[in-house]
Scaffold this active site. Structure first.
Site, PDB file in Angstrom:
ATOM      1  N   ASP A  10     -80.681 -34.259   7.885  1.00  0.00           N
ATOM      2  CA  ASP A  10     -81.122 -33.247   8.859  1.00  0.00           C
ATOM      3  C   ASP A  10     -80.096 -33.185   9.993  1.00  0.00           C
ATOM      4  O   ASP A  10     -79.818 -34.197  10.629  1.00  0.00           O
ATOM      5  CB  ASP A  10     -82.502 -33.654   9.400  1.00  0.00           C
ATOM      6  N   ASP A 104     -80.906 -26.436   7.942  1.00  0.00           N
ATOM      7  CA  ASP A 104     -80.150 -27.635   8.323  1.00  0.00           C
ATOM      8  C   ASP A 104     -80.659 -28.907   7.653  1.00  0.00           C
ATOM      9  O   ASP A 104     -80.399 -30.003   8.120  1.00  0.00           O
ATOM     10  CB  ASP A 104     -80.117 -27.794   9.853  1.00  0.00           C
ATOM     11  N   GLU A 105     -81.374 -28.740   6.561  1.00  0.00           N
ATOM     12  CA  GLU A 105     -81.918 -29.918   5.883  1.00  0.00           C
ATOM     13  C   GLU A 105     -81.679 -29.845   4.381  1.00  0.00           C
ATOM     14  O   GLU A 105     -81.798 -28.781   3.781  1.00  0.00           O
ATOM     15  CB  GLU A 105     -83.438 -29.988   6.056  1.00  0.00           C
TER      16      GLU A 105
END
Ligand code: TTP
Ligand code: MG
Length: 413
Positions: A10, A104-105
């Site tokens: 993350d 974003d993960e």
């Protein structure tokens, strides 16, 4: 570690960090990214701003109160989607088993990579270094035996963290962990569980599963597994995600049912699950299908109806499913029931924040996992399952952060 080794990565303060990287004068400063359309709310804040108490979702005036010298930057989604795609590309060298989970993960199944690297921690260090050197960004990594625990772990030491939960540590970690920390248990569900006297995952795992099922329907079983730290859902790489042709849910019932009221309650729950999933992906279906398997387990009935225009509201799906049910003469008690919409239309311009590029990341990376146990038990008409108040809509078990879980058909077992 035996079994699977799953890594969750993350990015820290992603949009803000990308902006700081882009404009060196912003580095080390309290900044917040605001939307290009709605400029009144903080999308995310740099860790420098978080130190003053600035948080995602806060109004700009509140953020200014907390941090008068905060620098506001209007978001540019192209920068974020571009960076996101390049990070995923970079991660491919560590394993092809990568599931893009949000902008974003990502989840990486590194079980098969261990012959090349000495340890999962080593992979995490290399990956973190590379993210820093190539993109100027920091990220937090969680390593655990499954996706749910890996996600939990990545959040434990933010920013720039690396947290490992080993199989033998799972029980201890969960014992005192507040249930709300689990990805998938939102505030409403947390409150409902609190009312049952359940505050920690340890308590959730020990709570009689039958009672959870009675209260939360199909979700009860999943809650039980969550409390025990069990999650068999696989990491599904983008290229394996199929084109979605229909959105459906079905469930095998604990016992045979035949009363119309009881059937309707299940239909309502399933329709809501389908509708919710369809809406999340801006998909509408023109055809509604009701599937029923009788108690003898051999006979299937599947009937469908094509409507004048596509729908994705749960109430519409429910109404159509009931209309189909009313055309059937049920021959036996029912053991399995399913609702599905097909003949799908995508509404591409309705994604609120993201552009075409990201939509692709979302829809592809997001295609739901066949066995994604934790992917979409978004709702339950908990109270309805008990035959009580209709307007009480049950809890959102999955928080929006547990996205994107995709829209593929899922059997809820
Ligand atoms: P997050 O990973 O939730 O947040 P973050 O990366 O900013 O911070 P953290 O260090 O705690 O991980 O979300 C990733 C990006 O997604 C975030 O930078 C901005 C965007 N985002 C939204 O656009 N809307 C939202 O509601 C949230 C939560 C995030
Ligand atoms: Mg993040």
């Amino acid at each position: 570690m035996s079994g699977r080794i799953i890594m969750h990565v993350d990015q820290d303060a992603f949009f803000a960090s990308v902006e700081q990287q882009h404009d060196p004068s912003l580095r080390g400063k309290p900044i917040a990214v605001i939307g290009s359309a709605a400029r009144t709310v903080i999308t995310t804040a740099s860790y420098e701003a978080r130190a003053f108490g600035v948080r995602t979702g806060m109004a700009v005036w509140q953020a200014r109160q907390k941090c008068p010298h905060i620098i506001l930057v209007t978001g540019d989604n192209r920068k974020y989607t571009y960076t996101s795609a390049r990070i995923v590309e970079m991660m491919q060298q560590y394993t092809p088993q990568i599931e893009v989970f949000s902008i974003d993960e990502a989840f990486l199944d590194v079980t098969g990579s261990l012959s090349l690297y000495s340890s999962p921690e080593r992979i995490a260090h290399l990956l973190k270094d590379e993210v820093r050197h190539r993109f100027g960004l920091s990220c937090s990594v969680g390593i655990a035996p499954n996706k749910m625990l890996a996600k939990l772990a990545s959040d434990m030491n933010k920013p720039d963290g690396l947290t490992v939960i080993r199989p033998e540590e799972v029980e201890t970690v969960l014992e005192t962990l507040p249930i709300g920390k689990l990805c998938g248990i939102g505030a409403r569900m947390e409150r409902q569980l609190n009312l049952l006297g359940i505050r920690t995952c340890g308590e959730l795992g020990r709570y009689p599963v039958e009672r959870l099922k009675r209260k939360f329907g199909v979700t009860g079983e999943k809650l039980h597994l969550m409390g025990r730290g069990i999650d068999d859902s696989p990491v599904i790489p983008q290229e394996e995600a199929e084109e979605v042709k229909s959105v459906g849910h079905s469930t095998t019932l604990d016992r045979d049912i035949e009363g119309r009221d009881e059937i309707l309650r299940w239909l309502l729950q399933l329709s809501e699950m389908v509708g919710r999933r369809a809406r999340r992906y801006n998909v509408w279906g023109k055809t509604v299908t009701l599937s029923i398997r009788y108690a003898d387990f051999d006979t299937w009935v599947e009937r469908q109806d094509t409507l004048p225009s596509p729908i994705n509201q749960s109430a519409d799906i429910y109404r159509a499913a009931v209309a189909i049910l009313d055309t059937l003469v049920l021959e036996q008690p029912i053991r399995l029931i399913g609702v599905r919409i097909s003949n799908l239309r995508y509404e591409s311009n309705q994604l609120p924040l993201f552009e075409e590029e990201l939509k692709k990341v979302f829809l592809a990376g997001a295609m739901d996992q066949v066995n994604d146990k934790f992917g979409d038990f978004t709702i339950t008409y908990g109270s309805l399952m008990e035959g009580t108040r209709r307007e009480e809509k049950g809890a959102h078990v999955i928080s929006p952060a547990w996205r994107p879980s995709g829209i593929r058909n899922v059997d809820v077992k």
